[in-house]
Enzyme design. Structure first.
Site, PDB file in Angstrom:
ATOM      1  CD  GLU A  87      -2.829  -1.498   2.176  1.00  0.00           C
ATOM      2  OE1 GLU A  87      -3.867  -2.146   1.926  1.00  0.00           O
ATOM      3  OE2 GLU A  87      -2.540  -1.109   3.308  1.00  0.00           O
ATOM      4  CB  CYS A 100       3.216   7.365   3.433  1.00  0.00           C
ATOM      5  SG  CYS A 100       3.612   6.128   4.691  1.00  0.00           S
ATOM      6  CB  CYS A 111       5.672  -3.186  16.377  1.00  0.00           C
ATOM      7  SG  CYS A 111       7.409  -2.806  16.022  1.00  0.00           S
ATOM      8  CB  CYS A 114       2.481  -2.015  13.651  1.00  0.00           C
ATOM      9  SG  CYS A 114       2.792  -1.878  11.886  1.00  0.00           S
ATOM     10  CB  CYS A 329       0.769   5.917  11.574  1.00  0.00           C
ATOM     11  SG  CYS A 329       1.287   7.496  10.985  1.00  0.00           S
TER      12      CYS A 329
END
Ligand code: SAH
Ligand code: SF4
Length: 347
Positions: A87, A100, A111, A114, A329
């Site tokens: 993505e 991004c 993590c 995430c 994010c």
């Protein structure tokens, strides 16, 4: 492999027998985002031949385009040649735009908060797969009347775990697409060998380190790679990086309700950030399918920021972009890789 994995020498090979300046014409056309068929400076029969050459095929097939924030945030899901998916997110601001980009399909760093980490690692992206995300985003920005000015390596994956290909992409984005190195930011979970290598590179890109905790006990739980590279070692590498070119360092801090948003956390963070002159980016944790804890509420975010400011540390609260399309994010891959995600808890 695709058209943006080719070097000038590779293009010269494909253009053997043609005048030498054709290489530059094709190179410039590709950098603009044109396929070989659309490079109008080339004669039609040559264009047709190049367009049929598999070596010049694109690496990315756009599968879905999702817009949020009144069209100023656009997320693309791209299929790679082997069917894996990545993505890319374009964020438009008045007069400029930031993309991004992903550097890996999935991520091995684990993590728990995430979405990419929850899904696990698939593979490294090639240089061309990274560059093509930027080229396509730049073309989309142009079509919307904006200039792509900034690139953040903050999409799926850990850039410094794919160092050579990512750095080659940085050099191409700087050299061929004409973006200032100071407008490129590499975000890392804290891979110390990679930070040391970055310190020796000539191009002055920005470094963002995803800290999230300022003591080893908490960071071990939030960011598993901390067990390999302890905070003291990480901060020493940051200091060396900063001193090498007097560059701008920032720390990313995803604010997690009751976990790392207490006054003591702010004080510890300030004590680390101040001597390094680091800027802090606060991101209230975005929700992901595999993590139960929430982002800090606005009052806690404001208090945390205020406490940092009181200790002489500048902090910006990052406006959450693209939440409605899971483009914020840590949310990349949330819908596409949900099946692979395993539920993890902080403890
Ligand atoms: N692997 C690199 C870059 C990709 S992650 C890194 O970790 O830095 C980009 C940023 O999003 C990192 O700062 C990461 O910690 C943050 N992030 C991950 N999940 C998040 C979430 N659920 N909410 C807010 N930020 C998150
Ligand atoms: Fe990987 Fe970064 Fe996500 Fe951690 S936060 S799992 S390093 S992409």
């Amino acid at each position: 492999m695709g058209r943006y994995d080719l070097t000038r020498a590779d293009l010269a090979g494909l253009l053997a027998g043609e005048p030498a300046y054709r290489v530059e014409q094709l190179w410039a056309g590709l950098a603009r985002g044109d396929g070989p068929a659309a490079v109008s400076s080339l004669p039609r029969p040559l264009r047709d031949r190049l367009a049929a050459d598999p070596a010049l095929a694109p690496s990315l097939a756009p599968e879905a385009e999702m817009a949020a924030d009144g069209g100023t945030t656009v997320k693309w899901r791209h299929a790679l040649g082997d069917g894996r998916r990545i993505e890319t997110v374009l964020m438009a601001y008045p007069g400029r735009a930031t993309v991004c980009v992903s550097t890996q399909a999935g991520c091995a760093m684990g993590c728990g908060f995430c979405a990419t980490g929850q899904a696990g690692f698939e593979r490294n992206l090639t240089t061309g797969e990274v560059v093509e995300q930027v080229v396509r985003a730049a073309a989309a920005a142009r079509a919307g009347g904006r200039r792509l000015s900034h690139v953040v390596f903050m999409g799926m994956g850990e850039p410094l775990a794919n160092y050579d290909r990512v750095w080659a992409a940085v050099e191409r984005i700087h050299g061929d697409l004409g973006l200032s190195a100071r407008h490129l930011t590499i975000s890392t979970v804290g891979l110390v060998p990679g930070i040391r290598r970055l310190a020796g590179e000539a191009l002055p890109v920005n470094l963002a380190v995803s800290l999230h905790a300022a003591d080893d006990e908490l960071r071990d739980r939030l960011v598993p790679v901390n067990r390999r590279y302890r905070l003291a070692e990480l901060l020493a590498a940051c200091e060396r990086w900063r001193q090498s070119r007097n560059r701008r360092l920032s720390f990313e801090w995803a604010l997690i309700d009751g976990v790392n948003d207490r006054a003591a956390d702010a004080d510890r963070l300030a004590a680390l950030a101040r001597p390094l002159g680091a800027h802090v980016n606060l991101i209230p944790l975005n929700p992901t399918p595999g993590w139960p804890t929430r982002g800090s509420p606005p009052a806690a975010v404001a208090a945390f920021r205020g406490r940092l400011a009181g200790a002489g540390v500048n902090a910006t609260v990052r406006r959450t972009r693209g939440g409605a399309v899971d483009a914020a994010c840590g949310q990349l891959a949330a819908p596409t890789m949900l099946a692979a995600a395993t539920r993890r808890r902080p403890d």
